[in-house]
Design an enzyme around this catalytic site. Structure first.
Site, mmCIF file in Angstrom:
data_model
loop_
_atom_site.group_PDB
_atom_site.id
_atom_site.type_symbol
_atom_site.label_atom_id
_atom_site.label_comp_id
_atom_site.label_asym_id
_atom_site.label_seq_id
_atom_site.Cartn_x
_atom_site.Cartn_y
_atom_site.Cartn_z
ATOM 1 N N GLU A 123 0.846 -1.186 0.000
ATOM 2 C CA GLU A 123 0.000 0.000 0.000
ATOM 3 C C GLU A 123 0.889 1.248 0.000
ATOM 4 O O GLU A 123 1.821 1.325 0.800
ATOM 5 C CB GLU A 123 -0.915 0.027 1.226
ATOM 6 C CG GLU A 123 -1.941 1.142 1.157
ATOM 7 C CD GLU A 123 -2.917 1.146 2.326
ATOM 8 O OE1 GLU A 123 -3.763 2.052 2.397
ATOM 9 O OE2 GLU A 123 -2.826 0.262 3.176
ATOM 10 N N GLY A 263 3.160 2.269 10.592
ATOM 11 C CA GLY A 263 2.968 1.608 11.871
ATOM 12 C C GLY A 263 2.680 0.136 11.693
ATOM 13 O O GLY A 263 3.236 -0.711 12.389
ATOM 14 N N ALA A 264 1.809 -0.179 10.734
ATOM 15 C CA ALA A 264 1.456 -1.564 10.454
ATOM 16 C C ALA A 264 0.653 -1.592 9.163
ATOM 17 O O ALA A 264 0.242 -0.552 8.648
ATOM 18 C CB ALA A 264 0.659 -2.175 11.606
ATOM 19 N N GLU A 266 -2.496 -3.907 7.050
ATOM 20 C CA GLU A 266 -3.594 -4.856 7.254
ATOM 21 C C GLU A 266 -3.719 -5.921 6.192
ATOM 22 O O GLU A 266 -4.819 -6.430 5.955
ATOM 23 C CB GLU A 266 -4.912 -4.081 7.340
ATOM 24 C CG GLU A 266 -5.396 -3.454 6.025
ATOM 25 C CD GLU A 266 -4.963 -2.036 5.800
ATOM 26 O OE1 GLU A 266 -5.584 -1.336 4.979
ATOM 27 O OE2 GLU A 266 -3.980 -1.605 6.446
ATOM 28 N N ASN A 267 -2.631 -6.322 5.532
ATOM 29 C CA ASN A 267 -2.716 -7.350 4.492
ATOM 30 C C ASN A 267 -3.599 -8.512 4.939
ATOM 31 O O ASN A 267 -3.477 -8.993 6.068
ATOM 32 C CB ASN A 267 -1.320 -7.893 4.177
ATOM 33 C CG ASN A 267 -0.275 -6.807 4.103
ATOM 34 O OD1 ASN A 267 -0.330 -5.937 3.257
ATOM 35 N ND2 ASN A 267 0.675 -6.861 5.020
ATOM 36 N N HIS A 299 -6.613 -1.861 15.351
ATOM 37 C CA HIS A 299 -6.853 -1.151 14.097
ATOM 38 C C HIS A 299 -6.634 -2.067 12.900
ATOM 39 O O HIS A 299 -7.492 -2.154 12.004
ATOM 40 C CB HIS A 299 -5.916 0.056 14.010
ATOM 41 C CG HIS A 299 -6.085 0.877 12.780
ATOM 42 N ND1 HIS A 299 -6.913 1.975 12.722
ATOM 43 C CD2 HIS A 299 -5.551 0.761 11.529
ATOM 44 C CE1 HIS A 299 -6.870 2.501 11.513
ATOM 45 N NE2 HIS A 299 -6.050 1.773 10.770
ATOM 46 N N GLU A 300 -5.501 -2.751 12.873
ATOM 47 C CA GLU A 300 -5.205 -3.601 11.707
ATOM 48 C C GLU A 300 -6.149 -4.803 11.650
ATOM 49 O O GLU A 300 -6.569 -5.211 10.561
ATOM 50 C CB GLU A 300 -3.751 -4.055 11.740
ATOM 51 C CG GLU A 300 -2.742 -2.919 11.813
ATOM 52 C CD GLU A 300 -2.929 -1.853 10.743
ATOM 53 O OE1 GLU A 300 -3.349 -2.199 9.620
ATOM 54 O OE2 GLU A 300 -2.659 -0.679 11.024
ATOM 55 N N HIS A 303 -9.509 -3.817 10.240
ATOM 56 C CA HIS A 303 -9.469 -3.627 8.786
ATOM 57 C C HIS A 303 -9.945 -4.872 8.027
ATOM 58 O O HIS A 303 -10.291 -4.774 6.851
ATOM 59 C CB HIS A 303 -8.051 -3.304 8.327
ATOM 60 C CG HIS A 303 -7.753 -1.843 8.214
ATOM 61 N ND1 HIS A 303 -8.587 -0.958 7.560
ATOM 62 C CD2 HIS A 303 -6.684 -1.108 8.636
ATOM 63 C CE1 HIS A 303 -8.053 0.256 7.595
ATOM 64 N NE2 HIS A 303 -6.915 0.203 8.251
ATOM 65 N N GLU A 322 -9.696 4.132 6.415
ATOM 66 C CA GLU A 322 -8.841 4.550 7.520
ATOM 67 C C GLU A 322 -9.604 5.337 8.589
ATOM 68 O O GLU A 322 -9.493 5.050 9.782
ATOM 69 C CB GLU A 322 -7.659 5.359 6.995
ATOM 70 C CG GLU A 322 -6.702 4.548 6.121
ATOM 71 C CD GLU A 322 -6.099 3.352 6.835
ATOM 72 O OE1 GLU A 322 -6.197 3.248 8.074
ATOM 73 O OE2 GLU A 322 -5.524 2.490 6.131
#
Length: 876
Positions: A123, A263-264, A266-267, A299-300, A303, A322
């Site tokens: 991304e 930060g991370a 979300e794959n 958060h991830e 997603h 987001e």
């Protein structure tokens, strides 16, 4: 490295000319010559159109359609594009083979090496650095991925469920095959390979399915993954309870890596994390770190539904995944911790990051209308203001209406790439609400300003409240329309309780929410028994600037009595900001100090009030920082004057109530083993906040207490808090403490980030030289974004007087660093450049020196598109 871009406009969106139904990838991993074989099952959607695939620094080995290699004249290939001139008009299979070099990929986009491990970040447009593709979010496909590597690379991971694994005959290689049954865009692709340790657990879903949970990290750090695993399981349960969303694959994986731009990520099924948001124990992580891990893990994971199962049609809709998911993670943390304290913390972040963005040259709507480089729109406006828009939507619709809209959104758009219009239509259809005016929150940039004036008529027992709204011009938007602003309120009576009213006229009021929809509205509350003090925008019900004209006495009254935690905190901040703004003016004009000691007394009352939770009391004791004061002053800013004014206020507070603050700190310093739970964290926060204020007058006893706390600390929270107090006040005692901290953690790079930041924030003239020196220190690396953010980002963002030095040396240093970094890592360079965003608000001398530094960056011939976009807009 991409150096030029063409502006992309929302109004010019066109659907893709081809669909990709399935993607079969084979990655033969090698540090310098990874071979990527891609098989794409495609369908023409516009027969006769050429097939143009995106690339970025790719080397094409071969290309074939339906098994037949293409003749040279049938295609054109370059490192950034593959064009098939006349593709079949019926469904066909495109096969390509490319070669890439992960070891030289310092941009950390696409496939790269991190400490010897292969990792991806796709991304927004990183997949095109792996293979030629229609690299856009509205092209969804089912992926099957085969990874092959030497057995010295034992862990081979990708999206979905693992369906095959084995050894390669007559070879020291092995392979693994992963299949993800859920269609996804290319930006959600992930692959990880390396020698990693595994922490395993499981989770039983609400329907009784058992899901395998894996966290991968560097060997020797497995125990530091425990809190992340716990946060993951709590997140999974919360999403089932709050939204009815169950996890859908057989396995959920997290990989912690040390080199990561974000930060991370979300794959689908394989989240890749910056290791700072996974690894924690009492000796190496603060309470803030633990809370950050909880937030980012949630958060991830969230997603999976708001971002993966339903994604965005194009990057203009980025806030759809987001902003919505930030709101969801904020609500999760509010339920897990203290809702009032969490709200204050979130608004602090919004005020510090997003309000300056809205007030400067980088202002843009929550849904932008044009971009030159999409990487630069992962902003506080998209994330944090985007979350506030969702929060307002829930306030307008109520809990049941909001849940009904979310349920319809999940049911209607599962497996699709959608727009803001699609999202809002679900809430309109579920509740029958007209959201046309509300949609302006997505379209208009800038922070709305609301003014309020109240008048009580004792004879009629009425209270008249007049509200006005406006929004200042922003780049490309000189004129704004009135917004739909939900204003939560209470009319606070003499005893501190909310007064009842018999009726209200002049506008729409539902329960405790005023719907401000016009430029001006006057409401009359009838049957009000006594003169109230209005408590407006409770819970920060809308991301606006509010001016009430309340007197200092009224604000002290709200600070002591308001039933709304947020407004109680905000009253304390408003008092402090007013005093600090006046004191700054006094400093600049050479006038004597006139600071009201009543504020210090009110602070002490709150700090000593055991009926209030410690975490809330800690928030009250955290005075506005220098950047907060500058934001409120807004123009002709002198950072040195602000720093002096703040020191004077803190000194006054310490002189008046320092002993009482020390007593509060002692009372919160209980014995027992460290625990990151919210209650324990709150007690530590209050103790450390009290100590931080108590040293303001520089008393020997107060400083000694801080040194003792540093030396006796049995956890990182207290140790770093004490070190921060010494560093932020430039006390001489910081030198020995900094040396001791480095000696203790010299072999832990993640913890040394804290040390680098502490060195960078010291408000002393020698700090710039020290930061320059540290760029050559063994603990620092130009290739690691965490190190860069800790040292140079800490200096530029956390040291107002030294970054904004009157001689311009701070600007020049950061500009030179950005120019050196840009060729290696454009994304990190561009984000560091954002620290210049408020340069136009500085006083004339500093403003001229900042502009000169920016112009020097802009004059570079080989800037990346990321950095050129930011510097161009910053100078505009």
């Amino acid at each position: 490295m991409k150096t030029e871009t063409t502006p992309v406009r929302l109004s010019e969106y066109q659907p893709p000319a081809f669909a990709i139904d399935t993607v079969t990838l084979d990655l033969a991993l090698d540090p310098t010559q990874t071979r990527v074989s891609a098989r794409l099952e495609m369908r023409p959607l516009e027969p006769g159109a050429p097939l143009v695939l995106d690339g970025d620094e790719l080397s094409l080995v071969s290309v074939a359609i339906n098994g037949s290699p293409l003749a040279d004249g049938a295609y054109e290939a370059s490192p950034d594009r593959l064009t098939i001139k006349a593709p079949p008009s019926d469904p066909f299979v495109l096969e390509t083979v490319t070669e890439i070099s992960p070891s030289t990929n310092t941009a950390l986009m696409g496939l790269y090496l991190s400490n010897g491990n292969y990792c991806t970040q796709c991304e927004a447009e990183g997949f095109r650095r792996i293979t030629y593709f229609l690299d856009r979010p509205d092209v969804l496909a089912v992926y099957t991925t085969r990874l092959e590597a030497p057995k010295s690379v034992p862990v081979l991971l990708s999206n979905g469920n693992r369906v095959d694994t084995g050894d390669i005959p007559d070879s020291d290689h092995h392979f693994a095959v992963w299949h993800d049954p859920f269609p996804k865009p290319s930006y959600l692709f992930a692959a990880v390979a390396g020698d990693l340790a595994l922490v395993a657990d499981s989770f039983t879903t609400m329907s009784g399915r058992e899901v395998t949970l894996h966290i991968y990290c560097e060997h020797g750090k497995e125990e530091r993954c425990a809190y992340a695993m716990d946060a993951l399981k709590r997140s999974m349960r919360w999403d089932e309870t709050a939204y009815g969303r169950e996890y859908d694959l057989d396995i959920f994986m997290i990989v912690a890596v040390s080199d990561f731009n974000m930060g991370a990520m979300e794959n689908k099924g394989l989240n890749v994390f910056n290791d700072k948001y996974v690894l924690a124990d009492a000796d190496t992580a603060t309470d803030t770190d633990y809370a950050g891990i909880e937030t980012v893990i949630a958060h991830e994971y969230f997603h999976n539904w708001t971002g993966d199962r339903i994604t965005c049609r194009d990057w203009f809709q980025l806030c759809l995944k987001e902003g919505l998911t930030v709101f969801r993670d904020q609500e999760f943390s509010s339920d897990e911790r203290s809702r009032g304290v969490k709200r204050i913390a979130d608004v602090r972040t919004l005020l510090a990051r997003q309000f300056p963005e809205d007030a400067g040259p980088l202002a843009h709507p929550v849904r932008p209308e044009v971009y030159s480089e999409i990487n630069n729109f992962y902003t506080a406006t998209v994330y944090d203001k985007g979350a506030e828009v969702i929060r307002m939507l829930k306030a307008l619709l109520g809990d049941e209406g909001f849940r009904a809209g979310m349920d319809l959104y999940f049911d209607r758009h599962d497996g699709q790439a959608v727009t803001i219009e699609d999202f809002l239509a679900c809430f309109a259809d579920a509740t029958g609400t007209d959201l046309a005016q509300f949609k302006l929150w997505y379209a208009q940039a800038g922070t709305p300003e609301v003014t309020a004036e109240g008048r009580y008529d004792a004879g009629d027992r009425t209270y008249t409240l007049s509200l006005k709204q406006s929004c200042p011009p922003t780049p490309g938007q000189p004129v704004k329309q009135p917004m739909h602003i939900p204003v939560r309120f209470g009319l606070v009576g003499p005893n501190g309780g909310d007064l009842a009213f018999a009726s209200v006229s002049g506008g729409a009021v539902e329960a405790d929410v005023i719907h401000l929809t016009a430029a001006e509205q006057t409401l009359v509350f009838a049957g009000v028994s006594s003169p109230p003090v209005p408590s407006l925008l409770r819970g920060f019900s809308a991301p606006v600037k509010l001016a009430t004209g309340l007197s200092p006495d009224d604000l002290l009254f709200l600070m002591r009595t308001d039933a709304d935690d947020f407004n109680r905190w905000r009253a304390s901040q408003q008092i402090a900001i007013a005093m600090l703004s006046a004191e700054t003016a006094a400093v600049r004009s050479g006038q004597a100090s006139e600071l009201d000691g009543a504020f210090a007394e009110a602070l002490a009352e709150v700090a000593e009030n055991d009926d209030l939770e410690p975490a809330f009391r800690a928030q009250i004791l955290q005075l506005p920082g220098e950047a907060d004061i500058a934001r409120e002053i807004g123009a002709d800013i002198d950072p040195d004057a602000i720093a002096t004014a703040r020191k004077r206020l803190v000194a006054m507070i310490a002189e008046r109530i320092g002993d009482r603050l020390a007593g509060v700190a002692d009372g919160m310093s209980g014995a027992g083993d460290y625990s990151p739970d919210a209650a324990s964290a709150g007690r530590r926060a209050l103790a450390n906040a009290a100590l931080g204020l108590s040293v303001g007058d520089g008393s020997r006893d107060a400083i000694d207490r801080v040194v003792t706390r540093y030396e006796a600390a049995d956890n990182m929270t207290d140790r770093l808090a004490a070190l921060s107090i010494l560093a932020a006040n430039a006390f001489d005692e910081r030198l020995a403490a900094l040396d001791a901290f480095y000696a203790r953690y010299r072999n832990d790079p993640l913890v040394l980030d804290k040390w680098l930041t502490m060195e960078a924030i010291v408000p002393a003239e020698a700090t710039l030289g020290r930061v320059r020196e540290l760029t050559g220190h063994a603990a620092f690396s130009m290739t690691n974004p965490n190190r860069i953010r800790a040292l140079v980002g800490g200096f530029a963002g956390g040291n107002q007087t030294q970054f904004n030095r009157a001689d311009g040396a701070g600007f020049d240093f950061v500009a030179d660093f950005i120019l050196a970094l840009d060729g290696r890592n454009p994304q990190t360079a561009a984000r560091l450049l954002v620290t210049f965003r408020s340069w136009k608000a500085l006083e004339a001398g500093r403003r001229a020196r900042a502009e000169k530094a920016l112009q020097r960056i802009a004059a570079s011939d080989d800037l990346s598109s990321d950095t050129r976009d930011i510097v161009t807009r910053t100078l505009a």
